[in-house]
Design a protein around this motif. Structure first.
Motif, PDB file in Angstrom:
ATOM      1  N   GLY A   1      25.006  -9.104 -32.000  1.00 27.47           N
ATOM      2  CA  GLY A   1      24.565  -8.443 -30.798  1.00 27.47           C
ATOM      3  C   GLY A   1      23.759  -8.816 -30.503  1.00 27.47           C
ATOM      4  O   GLY A   1      24.143  -9.753 -29.733  1.00 27.47           O
ATOM      5  N   LEU A   2      22.557  -8.876 -31.170  1.00 28.97           N
ATOM      6  CA  LEU A   2      21.748  -9.542 -30.656  1.00 28.97           C
ATOM      7  C   LEU A   2      21.198 -11.079 -30.487  1.00 28.97           C
ATOM      8  O   LEU A   2      21.161 -11.749 -29.546  1.00 28.97           O
ATOM      9  CB  LEU A   2      20.054  -9.369 -30.757  1.00 28.97           C
TER      10      LEU A   2
ATOM     11  N   ARG B   1      24.647 -17.504 -27.297  1.00 32.56           N
ATOM     12  CA  ARG B   1      25.627 -17.709 -26.161  1.00 32.56           C
ATOM     13  C   ARG B   1      27.500 -18.417 -27.350  1.00 32.56           C
ATOM     14  O   ARG B   1      27.877 -19.800 -26.462  1.00 32.56           O
ATOM     15  CB  ARG B   1      25.335 -18.685 -25.181  1.00 32.56           C
ATOM     16  N   PRO B   2      27.296 -18.434 -28.628  1.00 34.79           N
ATOM     17  CA  PRO B   2      28.367 -18.582 -29.261  1.00 34.79           C
ATOM     18  C   PRO B   2      29.835 -19.029 -28.234  1.00 34.79           C
ATOM     19  O   PRO B   2      29.703 -18.185 -27.554  1.00 34.79           O
ATOM     20  CB  PRO B   2      28.906 -18.123 -30.386  1.00 34.79           C
ATOM     21  N   ASP B   3      31.064 -20.283 -28.705  1.00 34.24           N
ATOM     22  CA  ASP B   3      32.162 -20.182 -28.143  1.00 34.24           C
ATOM     23  C   ASP B   3      32.758 -19.060 -28.488  1.00 34.24           C
ATOM     24  O   ASP B   3      34.048 -19.027 -28.107  1.00 34.24           O
ATOM     25  CB  ASP B   3      31.823 -21.127 -28.384  1.00 34.24           C
TER      26      ASP B   3
ATOM     27  N   ASN C   1      29.112  -7.737 -20.938  1.00 28.00           N
ATOM     28  CA  ASN C   1      28.403  -8.591 -20.540  1.00 28.00           C
ATOM     29  C   ASN C   1      28.725  -9.545 -19.652  1.00 28.00           C
ATOM     30  O   ASN C   1      29.969 -10.321 -20.479  1.00 28.00           O
ATOM     31  CB  ASN C   1      27.295  -9.000 -21.774  1.00 28.00           C
ATOM     32  N   PRO C   2      28.812  -9.633 -18.323  1.00 33.21           N
ATOM     33  CA  PRO C   2      29.390 -10.882 -17.724  1.00 33.21           C
ATOM     34  C   PRO C   2      28.697 -12.397 -18.527  1.00 33.21           C
ATOM     35  O   PRO C   2      29.334 -13.694 -17.601  1.00 33.21           O
ATOM     36  CB  PRO C   2      28.536 -10.783 -16.350  1.00 33.21           C
ATOM     37  N   GLU C   3      27.798 -12.145 -19.206  1.00 34.12           N
ATOM     38  CA  GLU C   3      26.610 -13.348 -19.293  1.00 34.12           C
ATOM     39  C   GLU C   3      27.641 -13.787 -20.970  1.00 34.12           C
ATOM     40  O   GLU C   3      27.563 -15.003 -21.075  1.00 34.12           O
ATOM     41  CB  GLU C   3      25.565 -13.457 -19.652  1.00 34.12           C
ATOM     42  N   THR C   4      28.638 -13.037 -21.399  1.00 33.80           N
ATOM     43  CA  THR C   4      29.043 -13.232 -22.596  1.00 33.80           C
ATOM     44  C   THR C   4      30.899 -12.971 -22.913  1.00 33.80           C
ATOM     45  O   THR C   4      31.393 -13.685 -24.028  1.00 33.80           O
ATOM     46  CB  THR C   4      28.531 -12.175 -24.012  1.00 33.80           C
ATOM     47  N   LYS C   5      31.311 -12.406 -21.575  1.00 33.00           N
ATOM     48  CA  LYS C   5      32.325 -11.998 -21.472  1.00 33.00           C
ATOM     49  C   LYS C   5      33.079 -13.224 -22.305  1.00 33.00           C
ATOM     50  O   LYS C   5      34.426 -12.437 -22.691  1.00 33.00           O
ATOM     51  CB  LYS C   5      33.052 -11.400 -20.292  1.00 33.00           C
TER      52      LYS C   5
ATOM     53  N   TYR D   1      39.554  -3.103 -43.284  1.00 31.01           N
ATOM     54  CA  TYR D   1      39.954  -1.965 -42.594  1.00 31.01           C
ATOM     55  C   TYR D   1      41.259  -2.429 -41.666  1.00 31.01           C
ATOM     56  O   TYR D   1      41.690  -1.078 -40.436  1.00 31.01           O
ATOM     57  CB  TYR D   1      39.189  -1.250 -42.572  1.00 31.01           C
ATOM     58  N   LEU D   2      41.722  -2.656 -41.223  1.00 29.05           N
ATOM     59  CA  LEU D   2      42.634  -3.103 -40.212  1.00 29.05           C
ATOM     60  C   LEU D   2      43.850  -2.764 -40.592  1.00 29.05           C
ATOM     61  O   LEU D   2      44.962  -3.233 -40.726  1.00 29.05           O
ATOM     62  CB  LEU D   2      43.254  -4.822 -39.510  1.00 29.05           C
ATOM     63  N   ASN D   3      44.125  -1.380 -39.858  1.00 33.65           N
ATOM     64  CA  ASN D   3      45.662  -0.346 -39.190  1.00 33.65           C
ATOM     65  C   ASN D   3      45.993  -0.830 -37.982  1.00 33.65           C
ATOM     66  O   ASN D   3      45.408  -1.837 -37.442  1.00 33.65           O
ATOM     67  CB  ASN D   3      45.384   0.649 -40.429  1.00 33.65           C
ATOM     68  N   ASP D   4      47.114  -0.120 -38.161  1.00 29.78           N
ATOM     69  CA  ASP D   4      47.560   0.017 -36.665  1.00 29.78           C
ATOM     70  C   ASP D   4      46.488   0.465 -35.535  1.00 29.78           C
ATOM     71  O   ASP D   4      46.648  -0.485 -34.588  1.00 29.78           O
ATOM     72  CB  ASP D   4      49.036   0.775 -36.324  1.00 29.78           C
ATOM     73  N   GLU D   5      46.156   1.613 -35.973  1.00 28.45           N
ATOM     74  CA  GLU D   5      44.914   1.967 -34.716  1.00 28.45           C
ATOM     75  C   GLU D   5      43.922   1.557 -34.701  1.00 28.45           C
ATOM     76  O   GLU D   5      43.005   1.031 -33.863  1.00 28.45           O
ATOM     77  CB  GLU D   5      44.295   3.809 -35.468  1.00 28.45           C
ATOM     78  N   ALA D   6      42.752   0.573 -35.851  1.00 32.26           N
ATOM     79  CA  ALA D   6      42.124  -0.290 -35.941  1.00 32.26           C
ATOM     80  C   ALA D   6      42.579  -1.581 -35.643  1.00 32.26           C
ATOM     81  O   ALA D   6      41.444  -1.785 -34.295  1.00 32.26           O
ATOM     82  CB  ALA D   6      41.650  -0.681 -37.129  1.00 32.26           C
ATOM     83  N   PHE D   7      43.024  -1.976 -35.837  1.00 36.29           N
ATOM     84  CA  PHE D   7      44.355  -3.253 -34.410  1.00 36.29           C
ATOM     85  C   PHE D   7      43.840  -2.866 -33.070  1.00 36.29           C
ATOM     86  O   PHE D   7      43.489  -3.452 -32.012  1.00 36.29           O
ATOM     87  CB  PHE D   7      45.106  -3.167 -35.154  1.00 36.29           C
ATOM     88  N   ARG D   8      44.723  -1.459 -32.269  1.00 37.86           N
ATOM     89  CA  ARG D   8      44.605  -1.370 -31.190  1.00 37.86           C
ATOM     90  C   ARG D   8      43.604  -0.747 -30.565  1.00 37.86           C
ATOM     91  O   ARG D   8      42.567  -1.417 -29.414  1.00 37.86           O
ATOM     92  CB  ARG D   8      45.743   0.168 -31.077  1.00 37.86           C
ATOM     93  N   GLU D   9      42.818  -0.969 -31.661  1.00 33.43           N
ATOM     94  CA  GLU D   9      40.766  -0.214 -30.428  1.00 33.43           C
ATOM     95  C   GLU D   9      40.522  -1.662 -30.502  1.00 33.43           C
ATOM     96  O   GLU D   9      39.511  -1.292 -29.613  1.00 33.43           O
ATOM     97  CB  GLU D   9      40.688   0.668 -32.151  1.00 33.43           C
ATOM     98  N   MET D  10      40.268  -2.694 -31.670  1.00 32.06           N
ATOM     99  CA  MET D  10      39.271  -3.759 -31.444  1.00 32.06           C
ATOM    100  C   MET D  10      40.260  -3.989 -30.260  1.00 32.06           C
ATOM    101  O   MET D  10      39.834  -5.441 -29.149  1.00 32.06           O
ATOM    102  CB  MET D  10      39.616  -4.513 -32.962  1.00 32.06           C
ATOM    103  N   LYS D  11      41.842  -4.462 -30.072  1.00 35.22           N
ATOM    104  CA  LYS D  11      42.851  -4.893 -29.044  1.00 35.22           C
ATOM    105  C   LYS D  11      41.715  -3.951 -27.372  1.00 35.22           C
ATOM    106  O   LYS D  11      41.030  -5.063 -26.497  1.00 35.22           O
ATOM    107  CB  LYS D  11      43.484  -4.924 -28.910  1.00 35.22           C
ATOM    108  N   GLU D  12      41.353  -3.073 -27.846  1.00 33.56           N
ATOM    109  CA  GLU D  12      40.919  -2.601 -26.034  1.00 33.56           C
ATOM    110  C   GLU D  12      39.938  -2.606 -26.538  1.00 33.56           C
ATOM    111  O   GLU D  12      38.994  -2.436 -25.043  1.00 33.56           O
ATOM    112  CB  GLU D  12      41.139  -0.629 -26.658  1.00 33.56           C
ATOM    113  N   ASN D  13      38.723  -2.904 -27.052  1.00 36.77           N
ATOM    114  CA  ASN D  13      37.707  -3.282 -26.930  1.00 36.77           C
ATOM    115  C   ASN D  13      36.961  -4.862 -26.549  1.00 36.77           C
ATOM    116  O   ASN D  13      36.374  -5.594 -26.279  1.00 36.77           O
ATOM    117  CB  ASN D  13      36.515  -2.872 -28.353  1.00 36.77           C
ATOM    118  N   GLY D  14      38.616  -5.663 -26.280  1.00 35.75           N
ATOM    119  CA  GLY D  14      38.431  -6.882 -26.672  1.00 35.75           C
ATOM    120  C   GLY D  14      38.592  -8.336 -26.907  1.00 35.75           C
ATOM    121  O   GLY D  14      38.340  -9.101 -26.976  1.00 35.75           O
TER     122      GLY D  14
END
Length: 90
Positions: A5-6, A12-14, A37-41, A51-64
């Protein structure tokens, strides 16, 4: 995880490829921080996880997350998805 994250803020990768399970901080939180973050969004995020099940997929999409895939993902498909997200396809 936290170090990644740091590094995103510094370099600032693409595009970033994340897993859900990382040391110190999970992929959900890293994704959320990048997209809030406006600088990295505008950074594109691909999630690759065993570990990508339906719930994890939904949560990752909700987080962007821009795209989510289960491991293993063939390299050719990953290259195609990266090119698509970065608008590099001809």
């Amino acid at each position: 995880g936290f170090e990644a994250g740091l590094q995103v803020s510094h370099f600032r990768p693409d595009l970033v490829i994340l897993d859900i399970m990382m040391p110190d901080i999970n992929g959900y939180e890293v994704c959320k921080r990048i997209k809030s973050n406006p600088e990295t969004k505008s950074i594109k995020i691909i999630v690759l996880s065993a570990y990508l099940n339906d719930e994890a997929f939904r949560e990752m999409k909700e987080n962007g997350a821009d795209a989510c895939f289960s491991k293993p993902l063939p390299l050719e498909q990953l290259k195609f998805e990266v090119a698509k997200l970065l608008d590099l396809r001809k």
